[in-house]
Design a protein around this motif. Sequence first.
Motif, mmCIF file in Angstrom:
data_model
loop_
_atom_site.group_PDB
_atom_site.id
_atom_site.type_symbol
_atom_site.label_atom_id
_atom_site.label_comp_id
_atom_site.label_asym_id
_atom_site.label_seq_id
_atom_site.Cartn_x
_atom_site.Cartn_y
_atom_site.Cartn_z
ATOM 1 N N LEU A 102 5.628 -53.332 182.864
ATOM 2 C CA LEU A 102 5.334 -53.201 180.871
ATOM 3 C C LEU A 102 3.719 -53.011 180.969
ATOM 4 N N PRO A 103 3.502 -52.245 179.952
ATOM 5 C CA PRO A 103 2.318 -51.789 179.657
ATOM 6 C C PRO A 103 1.160 -53.318 179.805
ATOM 7 N N PRO A 104 -0.168 -52.736 180.209
ATOM 8 C CA PRO A 104 -1.334 -53.612 181.188
ATOM 9 C C PRO A 104 -1.370 -54.592 179.794
ATOM 10 N N GLY A 105 -1.878 -55.669 179.665
ATOM 11 C CA GLY A 105 -2.472 -56.847 178.701
ATOM 12 C C GLY A 105 -1.005 -57.164 177.845
ATOM 13 N N SER A 106 -0.173 -56.306 178.013
ATOM 14 C CA SER A 106 1.416 -57.213 176.993
ATOM 15 C C SER A 106 1.691 -57.893 177.191
ATOM 16 N N ILE A 107 1.659 -59.238 178.123
ATOM 17 C CA ILE A 107 1.984 -59.778 178.490
ATOM 18 C C ILE A 107 1.099 -61.497 180.010
ATOM 19 N N THR A 108 1.939 -62.604 179.777
ATOM 20 C CA THR A 108 0.931 -62.962 180.545
ATOM 21 C C THR A 108 2.028 -63.335 182.103
ATOM 22 N N VAL A 109 1.069 -63.447 183.322
ATOM 23 C CA VAL A 109 2.224 -63.974 184.552
ATOM 24 C C VAL A 109 1.617 -65.018 184.608
ATOM 25 N N VAL A 110 2.404 -65.934 185.170
ATOM 26 C CA VAL A 110 2.410 -67.227 186.017
ATOM 27 C C VAL A 110 2.802 -67.234 187.329
ATOM 28 N N ARG A 111 1.903 -66.870 188.211
ATOM 29 C CA ARG A 111 2.663 -67.488 189.790
ATOM 30 C C ARG A 111 2.265 -68.595 189.767
#
Length: 563
Positions: free
Chosen positions: A106-115
């Motif tokens: 997805l476009p950079p900065g459009s969502i937050t990823v939690v690892r």
Amino acid sequence: MKKLRIRLVGLNARFTHSCLALFCVRSELERHCPAAAIEIFQGTINDDYHQTLLRLIEGSPDALLFSAAIWNGEPVRRLIGDCLRLLPGLAVVVGGPQAGEVGRSLPPGSITVVRGEIEAVDPDFYVDLLAGRLRPHYAGSFLRLPYKALPFPYRDEDFRSQLQHRHIYYESSRGCPFACSYCLSAAEKGVWHKGLEQVFAEMGEILRHRPQVVRFVDRTFNDNPVRALAIWRFLAAQGGDTLFHFEIAPDRFGEEMFAFLAQVPPGRFQFEIGIQSTNDATLAAIDRRIDPRRAHGLIRRLAAAVNIHLHVDLILGLPYETRETYLRSFAAVFAMGAHYIQMGLLKILPDTPIQRGAEAMGYLHCSEPPYSVLATRWLGRDELAALYWFGECVERFHNNRYFVSLWRYLRAGGEEIAVFFLDLLALCHRHGFFQLAATQELMCRLLCLHLTGRDDEGLVRDLLRYDWLRCGHRFLPPCLALEEGRERPEATRDRLYRTMPMAVAGVYDFGGRNHFFRKAFCLHLSAAAARALGLDGADDGADLCFTARREESLFRLNEVVLL
């Protein structure tokens, strides 16, 4: 101040599944964001896409938190993209095994990823969520926390709504003692266990609602055998009809466990056992440290007890696995007596050790989830494809209750079972079997064709008749019609009605005699088939009556009376 509206989203493989991660995330949100309004949404990957999209944006939530796994990564990615188009400014968070891949697509900065695990995420995540200024990435490691705790994720109302008619997923431990190179768990070795009192209390809450299935998601439930036995004892003491599913390591068993398991009623416990391969070079290459001899002995012993369903896994496409070694692994597992043999394709998952060495090992695999292997240094494209169809043949013919007696007979006779299934596979291809509905009658017909000309053809046909009738059928299909000169089922029933006593203890009394013979399907089996079935005193064959009653047994087959 506006109340933050958060919708937690899980797309399951089927309706009967549930998403434990959503309930765990809800617990943490309630603790850190008590003023937020939290809603759980569970759909499936088979639901209508547009309807799912509309349900997700209904009411214009402030934040959507997705659980992304290998099997649902693509629909999750599509839904996120469309939700962002429809709700500009929407906060989207993705966690789970496939979160990183979804984020990269997805476009950079459009969502937050939690690892990592939600219980270990930096508390700043919740502060930022409430403030509307989420960063692109957050991470955490549960096993590295100085203080570890897992709260009970479920509420009473969940069992009347989100969990109604679904499997209940429960973790009594987190982590894995193994570090298999193809598994995401290889990134962090170690296991943390809940205290037994907490497990007992939480399972007591779950069992109050009488679920049909409880699936323990512990990676290796019996890594601590004493603890595992204590939980089994507790569950057995609760009674009820719930089926409990466990993933177990086959070499971590003691005699006390065997003694206890022998007393468990049929159909209450189900074990999934990851053999993966019996090839020593393969097991060493994937860092699968088990004792094969102990593992094989365990499965044979559990299978002989006939009260616990045994699901054994093999993986197609592992390092150093050739066609010959793979077929040997299958033959070894079949000889153990496993009820279900799953022969899945290796998945080259991102961020696993095997993925990092894939090029050196000549791996060709799908570029999209589930990243299935297509060829290896040891198995070319055509060889691997042929073994895939071999596994599909085993899946359809073996992994059901249709031919239990046939497989038992072939196992006892030392059949070259890999050759048996290879020849059956060739027959299936000639008849277009994999493009047809795999009905029991069609499979019976193909097995009869496959068995034609064998020295024991008559015997195995009788075993197929026996298995067919035990599945509840009240007729014999054309492929299982009796040979010329054999006594017809109607004649067998009439003969028994004339000659049997007016009452037989445990079978029928005087008043129930007519009803018994009216409802039973009677068949005279050959002496050879009777001996193969272990029916005592059947030197002249056996008169069997198949009743409409189901046995309290593992496969819930129809009851058979020997007269």
